[in-house]
Design a protein around this motif. Structure first.
Motif, PDB file in Angstrom:
ATOM      1  N   GLU A  80      -2.827   4.185   1.587  1.00 13.92           N
ATOM      2  CA  GLU A  80      -2.946   4.737   3.214  1.00 13.92           C
ATOM      3  C   GLU A  80      -2.343   6.137   3.513  1.00 13.92           C
ATOM      4  N   ALA A  81      -3.118   6.689   4.495  1.00 10.77           N
ATOM      5  CA  ALA A  81      -2.624   7.554   5.158  1.00 10.77           C
ATOM      6  C   ALA A  81      -3.098   7.476   6.683  1.00 10.77           C
TER       7      ALA A  81
ATOM      8  N   SER B  99      -3.059   8.978  10.670  1.00  7.32           N
ATOM      9  CA  SER B  99      -3.081  10.326  11.360  1.00  7.32           C
ATOM     10  C   SER B  99      -1.880  10.539  12.208  1.00  7.32           C
ATOM     11  N   PRO B 100      -1.705  12.128  12.509  1.00 11.52           N
ATOM     12  CA  PRO B 100      -0.513  12.470  13.062  1.00 11.52           C
ATOM     13  C   PRO B 100      -0.185  11.602  14.337  1.00 11.52           C
ATOM     14  N   ASP B 101      -1.232  11.369  14.987  1.00  8.14           N
ATOM     15  CA  ASP B 101      -0.944  10.515  16.450  1.00  8.14           C
ATOM     16  C   ASP B 101      -0.917   8.991  16.156  1.00  8.14           C
ATOM     17  N   GLY B 102      -0.808   8.544  14.753  1.00 10.79           N
ATOM     18  CA  GLY B 102      -0.976   7.087  14.478  1.00 10.79           C
ATOM     19  C   GLY B 102      -2.015   6.242  14.988  1.00 10.79           C
ATOM     20  N   ARG B 103      -3.293   6.683  15.419  1.00 10.05           N
ATOM     21  CA  ARG B 103      -3.986   6.013  15.761  1.00 10.05           C
ATOM     22  C   ARG B 103      -5.195   5.687  14.828  1.00 10.05           C
ATOM     23  N   LEU B 104      -5.365   6.615  13.937  1.00  7.83           N
ATOM     24  CA  LEU B 104      -6.459   6.348  12.822  1.00  7.83           C
ATOM     25  C   LEU B 104      -5.919   6.047  11.408  1.00  7.83           C
ATOM     26  N   ARG B 105      -6.562   5.776  10.478  1.00  7.69           N
ATOM     27  CA  ARG B 105      -6.191   5.472   9.181  1.00  7.69           C
ATOM     28  C   ARG B 105      -7.127   5.735   8.054  1.00  7.69           C
ATOM     29  N   LEU B 106      -6.631   6.082   6.935  1.00  6.93           N
ATOM     30  CA  LEU B 106      -7.543   6.232   5.693  1.00  6.93           C
ATOM     31  C   LEU B 106      -7.107   5.392   4.577  1.00  6.93           C
ATOM     32  N   LEU B 107      -8.126   4.856   4.007  1.00 16.19           N
ATOM     33  CA  LEU B 107      -7.615   3.961   2.929  1.00 16.19           C
ATOM     34  C   LEU B 107      -8.331   4.287   1.693  1.00 16.19           C
ATOM     35  N   VAL B 108      -7.622   4.583   0.724  1.00 12.53           N
ATOM     36  CA  VAL B 108      -8.370   4.842  -0.770  1.00 12.53           C
ATOM     37  C   VAL B 108      -8.285   3.777  -1.359  1.00 12.53           C
ATOM     38  N   THR B 109      -9.315   3.019  -1.712  1.00 17.33           N
ATOM     39  CA  THR B 109      -9.288   1.727  -2.703  1.00 17.33           C
ATOM     40  C   THR B 109      -9.928   2.045  -3.941  1.00 17.33           C
ATOM     41  N   GLN B 110      -9.262   1.737  -4.854  1.00 18.65           N
ATOM     42  CA  GLN B 110      -9.640   1.692  -6.483  1.00 18.65           C
ATOM     43  C   GLN B 110      -9.665   0.055  -6.676  1.00 18.65           C
ATOM     44  N   TYR B 111     -11.034  -0.317  -6.995  1.00 20.48           N
ATOM     45  CA  TYR B 111     -11.356  -1.607  -7.178  1.00 20.48           C
ATOM     46  C   TYR B 111     -12.351  -1.937  -8.449  1.00 20.48           C
ATOM     47  N   ARG B 112     -12.007  -3.224  -9.098  1.00 22.60           N
ATOM     48  CA  ARG B 112     -12.551  -3.499 -10.238  1.00 22.60           C
ATOM     49  C   ARG B 112     -12.959  -5.065 -10.374  1.00 22.60           C
ATOM     50  N   ILE B 113     -14.110  -5.463 -10.617  1.00 21.68           N
ATOM     51  CA  ILE B 113     -14.118  -6.853 -10.931  1.00 21.68           C
ATOM     52  C   ILE B 113     -15.257  -6.936 -11.763  1.00 21.68           C
ATOM     53  N   LYS B 114     -14.950  -7.504 -13.118  1.00 21.31           N
ATOM     54  CA  LYS B 114     -15.664  -7.645 -14.318  1.00 21.31           C
ATOM     55  C   LYS B 114     -16.175  -6.385 -14.646  1.00 21.31           C
ATOM     56  N   ASP B 115     -17.600  -5.850 -14.763  1.00 19.74           N
ATOM     57  CA  ASP B 115     -18.045  -4.722 -15.403  1.00 19.74           C
ATOM     58  C   ASP B 115     -18.193  -3.697 -14.201  1.00 19.74           C
TER      59      ASP B 115
ATOM     60  N   ILE C  63       0.714  -1.311  -0.062  1.00 24.51           N
ATOM     61  CA  ILE C  63      -0.031  -0.149  -0.154  1.00 24.51           C
ATOM     62  C   ILE C  63       0.837   1.136  -0.066  1.00 24.51           C
ATOM     63  N   ILE C  64       0.788   2.156  -1.118  1.00 27.57           N
ATOM     64  CA  ILE C  64       1.244   3.422  -1.068  1.00 27.57           C
ATOM     65  C   ILE C  64       0.782   4.232  -0.376  1.00 27.57           C
ATOM     66  N   GLN C  65       1.679   4.932   0.547  1.00 27.24           N
ATOM     67  CA  GLN C  65       1.167   6.147   1.356  1.00 27.24           C
ATOM     68  C   GLN C  65       1.429   7.527   0.637  1.00 27.24           C
ATOM     69  N   PRO C  66       0.858   8.326   1.126  1.00 25.94           N
ATOM     70  CA  PRO C  66       0.731   9.856   0.339  1.00 25.94           C
ATOM     71  C   PRO C  66       2.608  10.253   0.425  1.00 25.94           C
ATOM     72  N   ASP C  67       3.132   9.975   1.436  1.00 25.87           N
ATOM     73  CA  ASP C  67       4.587  10.246   1.327  1.00 25.87           C
ATOM     74  C   ASP C  67       5.442   9.768   0.339  1.00 25.87           C
TER      75      ASP C  67
ATOM     76  N   THR D  49     -14.419   3.496  -6.468  1.00 26.61           N
ATOM     77  CA  THR D  49     -13.441   3.991  -5.621  1.00 26.61           C
ATOM     78  C   THR D  49     -14.098   4.316  -4.099  1.00 26.61           C
ATOM     79  N   ASN D  50     -13.527   3.906  -3.083  1.00 25.55           N
ATOM     80  CA  ASN D  50     -13.903   4.313  -1.836  1.00 25.55           C
ATOM     81  C   ASN D  50     -12.907   4.626  -0.989  1.00 25.55           C
ATOM     82  N   VAL D  51     -13.162   5.592  -0.106  1.00 23.53           N
ATOM     83  CA  VAL D  51     -12.429   6.159   1.252  1.00 23.53           C
ATOM     84  C   VAL D  51     -12.944   5.478   2.426  1.00 23.53           C
ATOM     85  N   THR D  52     -12.213   4.779   3.194  1.00 19.24           N
ATOM     86  CA  THR D  52     -12.466   4.171   4.450  1.00 19.24           C
ATOM     87  C   THR D  52     -11.760   4.631   5.310  1.00 19.24           C
TER      88      THR D  52
END
Length: 239
Positions: A150-151, A153-169, A124-128, A173-176
């Motif tokens: 993945e990103a 949080s500055p305190d290391g407790r929380l995460r963001l995940l941007v996922t691009q996903y394709r299956i068949k048709d 997973i590639i982080q923004p930096d 893209t989701n941010v979790t």
């Protein structure tokens, strides 16, 4: 003319079902509240109303089914605390109910062998620009394409995940948002969208950037997770 009193078995199951739901409300509600709406609390409130209706209709079999459903996928670390709660609230021993045997135990989990699915290690590639590895275990089909960023949080407790996903048709893209106790989508659109970026401004503020904001499937502005409140800011960049 007064209605007939409930049978001891009906009353016993009704009391235990309510105690089980009370325990689950206490443990699970408030973990992921989206724009003031707690979907988990809504679900369990409906469960309470269902138990009330079933009790009024004197449907013992339906109460038994509801109890079995509430116990089936109970987390193993919650099984003893729930049994203690039921005993304290009702005086009944949860382990003596036949429905208790249907719960998911460690032995049953080990015995499960999904006929389909896959396990893989993803980078997973982080923004930096740094790369982290995550092991993914899925019981569904392998996607034709998937990329995650993945990103943290500055305190290391929380995460963001941007996922691009394709299956068949189908593609999306989701941010979790991932907190210590829960996770859930905060933004989602149809299609593969490499322009969507997520970053932390501070420990309580998320910035989402995108070239366009159309066909939103999910779009939240505030998430409350127990003691954390996270605000989501949306910014449209120049194409």
């Amino acid at each position: 003319m007064t209605s007939r009193p409930p049978s001891p078995a009906l009353q016993r199951y009704y009391d235990v079902v309510n105690a089980v739901i009370e325990f689950q409300i206490e443990k699970f509600c408030g973990q992921f509240v989206c724009d003031g709406f707690d979907g988990v609390l809504h679900f369990f409130t409906q469960q309470q109303a269902q138990a009330d209706r079933t009790f009024q209709l004197r449907r013992l079999s339906a109460l038994k089914s509801q109890l079995a459903s509430r116990l089936k996928h109970l987390r193993m670390d919650y099984q003893t605390p729930m049994a203690d709660h039921v005993m304290n609230r009702t005086g009944h021993v949860l382990e003596t109910f036949p429905e208790w045997e249907g719960r998911m135990t460690l032995e049953k989990i080990k015995a499960i062998r999904p006929s389909k699915g896959y396990t893989e290690t993803k980078e997973i590639i982080q923004p930096d620009g740094t790369v982290v590895q995550r092991i993914r275990v899925s019981t569904g089909p392998r996607p034709d394409f998937m990329e995650e960023q993945e990103a943290i949080s500055p305190d290391g407790r929380l995460r963001l995940l941007v996922t691009q996903y394709r299956i068949k048709d189908h593609s999306s893209t989701n941010v979790t948002l991932i907190t210590p106790t829960a996770s859930g989508p905060i933004y989602g659109v149809q299609g593969l969208r490499p322009d969507i970026k997520a970053a932390w401004i501070d420990n309580q503020t998320v910035r989402l950037e995108m070239q366009k904001d159309d066909r939103s499937i999910v779009r939240h502005h505030e998430i409350r997770s127990l003691n954390d409140t996270i605000h989501i800011e949306y910014h449209q960049t120049d194409i």
